[in-house]
Scaffold this motif. Structure first.
Motif, short mmCIF file in Angstrom:
data_model
loop_
_atom_site.label_atom_id
_atom_site.label_comp_id
_atom_site.label_asym_id
_atom_site.label_seq_id
_atom_site.Cartn_x
_atom_site.Cartn_y
_atom_site.Cartn_z
N GLN A 170 12.24 1.65 -7.86
CA GLN A 170 11.26 0.73 -7.28
C GLN A 170 10.97 1.06 -5.82
O GLN A 170 9.86 0.82 -5.34
CB GLN A 170 11.73 -0.71 -7.45
N GLY A 175 4.38 -4.79 -4.80
CA GLY A 175 5.37 -5.34 -5.71
C GLY A 175 5.08 -6.77 -6.09
O GLY A 175 5.33 -7.20 -7.23
N VAL A 210 8.22 -6.10 -11.99
CA VAL A 210 9.35 -5.80 -11.12
C VAL A 210 10.58 -6.59 -11.53
O VAL A 210 11.67 -6.03 -11.70
CB VAL A 210 9.00 -6.09 -9.65
#
Length: 398
Positions: free
Chosen positions: A365, A384, A391
């Motif tokens: 990520q 995000g 996520v």
């Protein structure tokens, strides 16, 4: 002493909104009175298990708690103060809908100890309010808000909803500007979710499915329009001095909702009333959701019901979270906060570092610009936040 948050659920409303899937429905005055008397009995009973707790927040939600007679609200608060150790500086929030408030009610709330109001205005456009099934106009919203100010309330939240059917960016911008004229201390800005089982789902469910897979539909704002509303909210509220502290919540400094922060950071909370959920000592449990059963319940404790996360016959869906589930919640609840997750807190709770558990996910990520490192841990990037559901799902273990 340990800290505890209290949530009281009032499952009544004057009229069910077209988009609402909460546990709520209209009820007679007699049913409302019987219900509050049952809540008082539940308070008397369960409070015996929490003598070593200090209550730091109380949140009265619904439904529409403000349709209750003010004397009933006062009775609830009196019982809470009698049976729980509520701190002098506790945050005590009451959800209110415009169209249900008057000077007498607001004065009674203030006298009862309520120090924060959360007002569901939702939109400044009367056409949108009618479509949503709200019982008030924007003029009534403003009138009720100003009345609350006159009664001395200095901490008020306003709820608004974006991405409504047929809504354009300029429509939503109008609502934002009208709400900002009121200068509330806190604004909760949510994007409409089309929930199954609601009238909105019957009307717009198919359009929502098409939008989710990227196909054209004409009833709901497009993903691009929805993103534009989200960006406008963030930028406009920031320019007006509101700090975004959670994905959907903005506040002036010092007015962040302490009750909700406790939820996102997994603090102990106890739910009282129909369907109310609780989280005590890593045990989740909730009350049943059948109103008739609740009204007929005889609240009592067995001799062995003295531990955290106890299980009683009126508590259902009891789940003791294992370590994996606790770590999952730590991550996907904590990442909703703009400050993100704190590495030191993770280690203190689990005797492992975040990297020990989530090294691959964190590295992936970070490279995808979905999260970023902070001085204390990790938080979502703007990108995000746009993909927050994706996520968060990556932190599920096993």
């Amino acid at each position: 002493m340990k800290n505890l948050e209290l949530y009281l659920h009032i499952p009544f409303c004057r009229k069910k909104c077209s988009y609402c899937d909460f546990l709520s429905a209209p009820a007679t005055d007699e049913v409302q009175q019987r219900y509050v008397m049952q809540m008082i009995q539940e308070i008397r009973t369960v409070s015996k298990l929490y003598a070593d707790y200090e209550v730091v927040t109380v949140f009265i939600g619904g439904g529409t708690p403000s349709i209750l007679d003010a004397a009933l609200v006062n009775s609830l608060l009196e019982q809470l103060y009698h049976d729980f150790h509520i701190l002098p500086d506790a945050e005590i929030t009451m959800e209110c809908n415009p169209g249900t408030l008057d000077a007498g009610r607001l004065r009674a709330y203030k006298t009862s100890g309520i120090n924060r109001l959360s007002m569901g205005m939702q939109s400044a456009d009367d056409r949108e309010l009618e479509m949503l099934g709200r019982i008030h106009t924007h003029e009534q919203s403003v009138s009720n808000y100003m009345l609350a100010r006159d009664m001395g309330f200095e901490n008020i939240n306003i709820d608004i909803i974006s991405s409504l059917p047929g809504q354009k960016l300029q429509d939503y911008e109008y609502t934002l500007h009208e709400i900002l004229k009121l200068q509330p201390e806190h604004i909760s800005a949510y994007s409409l979710i089309i929930e199954e089982g609601t009238p909105f789902y019957e009307r717009f469910g198919q359009a929502e499915k098409l939008r989710e897979i990227g196909k054209q539909q004409l009833l709901l704002p497009s993903e691009e329009e929805e993103r534009g509303m989200y960006t406008l909210t963030k930028e406009l509220l920031k320019s007006e001095g509101y700090q975004r502290y959670e994905i959907s919540n903005y506040a002036r400094e010092g007015f962040e909702c302490r009750h909700n922060i406790g939820y996102w950071t997994r603090k102990d909370y106890l739910g009282i009333g129909l369907g109310a959920a609780s989280f005590i000592g890593n045990v989740r449990f909730s009350n049943g959701s059948d109103l008739n059963e609740y009204l007929a319940e005889c609240f009592s404790l067995e001799e062995n019901e003295h531990r955290e996360g106890f299980s009683s016959k009126w508590h259902i869906h009891r789940e003791c979270l294992d370590t994996d589930a606790q770590m999952e919640e730590f991550m996907f609840l904590g990442l909703r906060m703009m400050c993100g997750v704190i590495a030191k807190d993770f280690y203190q709770q689990f005797s492992k570092s975040m990297e020990d558990v989530y090294e691959d996910v964190l590295d992936k990520q970070l490279k995808q610009n979905l999260i970023k490192k902070t001085a204390h841990g990790y938080c979502l990037t703007d990108y995000g936040i746009d993909l927050s559901n994706y996520v968060m799902a990556q932190y599920l273990l096993g």
